[in-house]
Design an enzyme around this catalytic site. Structure first.
Site: not given
Ligand code: NAP
Ligand code: MG
Length: 487
Positions: A287, A388, A253, A176
């Site tokens: 990231c 973040e 992750e 997906k």
């Protein structure tokens, strides 16, 4: 661009969703530019895909690895033959510049080749026994059906580094893609189909994470989940997969809040260039982006002056155009999140020294453009120093010593990538040992990874169960059987 309706690919056939509904995929640099319409799939569609993968598994797992590898190498060649088309589509779909898209597409091509070649090298061990007339061997077996759920920021590379090794090892896949970037994933799957992948071995289902994704993480017919995305969704997956009653293998992750430490003995101009590239390149939507510059106070003024000058030089615009350094952010929600963090930074008392605004006027009004932004006077406990942001925003924090800089670097809950800029071998080694991060860079930007070595974070940046990339990833996609042979 002409808009097309794209279908799911389940059990060797292109099919529409049972919902009869679709969603739009548009260009974040120009939202009038529609790339296509994709299936807004249901849990039922995801179930069908999982059943197809389950059914195809036995035969695929017994297909000789060399044959599995041949298909991956062929897919790599097909992708290579359409390289420039893919580069353009990636820029239109995700927003990154053509140069950055080229790097990513090259990587996807290399990944299919790398794991195609590695397929024939998957091996166990042969060991001496402590008993006479006995021999010990281990073999690696595939694990079964793998759910692959991926983010939008590297929509070609991340699916490739999950799908290629999963297939090389003899697993079947339900994939997906992120809803912002389904087209590039569709084209990766199409390359596998053209390369001759048998039906049911790869299945592609588009739609929301909370319906399609939910089925993919809770189904009893799934043996492993590999997910790259946000911390919040990762934690949800960890929780939900544990309730399925089955021992599902997971690899997560997640986010980062990556520091770069700049010591007084560093080459400051080089450090400025690499911190800028790590912080603002790819619009900060990486990231491993540098989001904290931790500078020793005696060089702070010089560093700040130079990083601000450098930030102002980034040309922001539509990535399809020549001379553009960074494109838009991917969507309205992400734009709002970044702007809200900028307001939070100001209200927390940090000093906004450059940027901070959405770019408007002319072509900017058609997309989601933000100025490269630098905050100074940031203290380590501020939210902009801990959470973040996932945009082109750099927080500059000063430290009085190397030890304090390391403590600040390690003080957040993330631990993905970290850099140090220094010419001291001693400090570089000490950093390497003391930093809590899965990827450590010395005189290099926090961003940028290579495929032949393991990749993954520490602390909340990762499930820390398995690493991705390199040969190490084979540990995730296989299980080991130990055999005692007496003769
Ligand atoms: P996200 O919102 O977590 O989404 C990632 C994927 O999960 C998408 O396909 C999404 O589908 C799906 N999803 C959403 N909710 C779900 C649920 N409840 N159950 C199952 N699947 C679900 O992340 P993103 O915004 O796409 O990507 C940005 C994040 O990825 C950042 O936090 C970044 O740090 C992280 N990232 C990490 C790495 C790494 O290697 N550590 C690399 C790249 C990015 P929809 O698109 O349909 O919502
Ligand atoms: Mg899009």
């Amino acid at each position: 661009m002409q808009s097309v309706v794209y279908k799911n690919y389940i059990n060797g056939e292109y099919v529409e969703s049972s919902s009869g509904e679709r969603f739009v995929d548009n260009n974040p640099a120009d939202t009038d530019d529609v790339l296509g319409y994709f299936q807004l799939s249901t849990r039922e569609d995801a179930k069908n895909a999982i059943s197809a993968a389950l059914e195809a598994w036995e035969k695929w797992s017994e297909t000789p690895p060399g044959e599995r590898g041949r298909i991956l190498i062929k897919a790599s060649e097909i992708l290579d033959s359409m390289r420039e088309e893919l580069v353009n589509i990636l820029t239109m779909e995700e927003g990154k510049t053509l140069n950055d898209s080229r790097v990513e597409i090259n990587r996807a091509i290399s990944l299919f080749r790398f794991y195609g070649v590695l397929a024939s090298r998957i091996h166990g061990e042969s060991l001496h026994s402590s008993e006479l007339r006995t021999h010990l061997i281990t073999i690696r077996e595939p694990i079964g059906v793998v759910s692959v759920i991926t983010p939008w920021n590297f929509p070609a590379a991340i699916p490739s580094w999950k799908i290629a090794p999963a297939l090389a090892c003899g697993n079947t896949v339900v994939f997906k893609p992120a809803s912002y970037t389904p087209l590039i994933g569709y084209l990766l799957v199409e390359a596998l189909i053209k390369a001759g992948i048998p039906k049911g071995v790869i299945n592609y289902v588009t739609g929301s994470g909370t319906t399609v994704g939910l089925e993919m993480i809770t189904s009893k017919n799934v043996d492993a989940i590999t997910f790259t995305g946000s911390l919040e969704v990762g934690e949800e997956i960890r929780r939900l997969s544990a309730t399925s009653g089955k021992n599902i293998r997971i690899q997560l992750e997640l986010g980062g809040k990556n520091p770069a430490i700049i010591l007084p003995d560093a080459d400051i101009d080089k450090a400025v260039e690499m911190v800028a590239r790590g912080a603002f390149g790819l619009t900060g939507q990486v990231c491993t982006a540098t989001s904290r510059a931790i500078v020793i106070d005696k060089i702070a003024d010089e560093f700040i002056r130079k990083i601000v000058e450098r930030a102002k030089k980034f040309r922001v615009g539509n990535g399809l155009k020549e001379g553009i350094d960074i494109g838009p952010v991917v969507g309205q929600r992400e734009l709002e999140k970044i702007l809200s963090y900028i307001s939070i930074g100001i209200s927390e008392g940090a000093k906004l020294v450059t940027g901070g605004k959405r770019l408007t006027g002319g072509e900017y009004d058609k997309g989601y453009f933000v100025e490269p932004t630098v905050f100074t006077e940031v203290s380590p406990d501020m939210r902009i120093a801990r959470e973040e942001i996932f945009g082109p925003v750099l927080s500059v924090i000063t430290a009085s010593s190397f030890d304090e800089a390391i403590d600040i670097a390690n003080s957040v809950e993330y631990g993905l990538a970290a850099s140090i800029f220094t010419n001291s071998l001693d400090k570089a080694f000490e950093f390497m040992k003391r930093i809590k991060a899965g990827v450590v860079k010395i005189n290099k930007p926090t961003t940028g990874i290579e495929i032949q070595v393991p990749f993954g974070g520490f602390k909340k940046s990762s499930s820390e169960t398995f690493r991705e990339l390199g040969e190490t990833v084979l540990d995730f996609y296989t299980k080991i059987k130990t055999i005692y042979i007496g003769y």
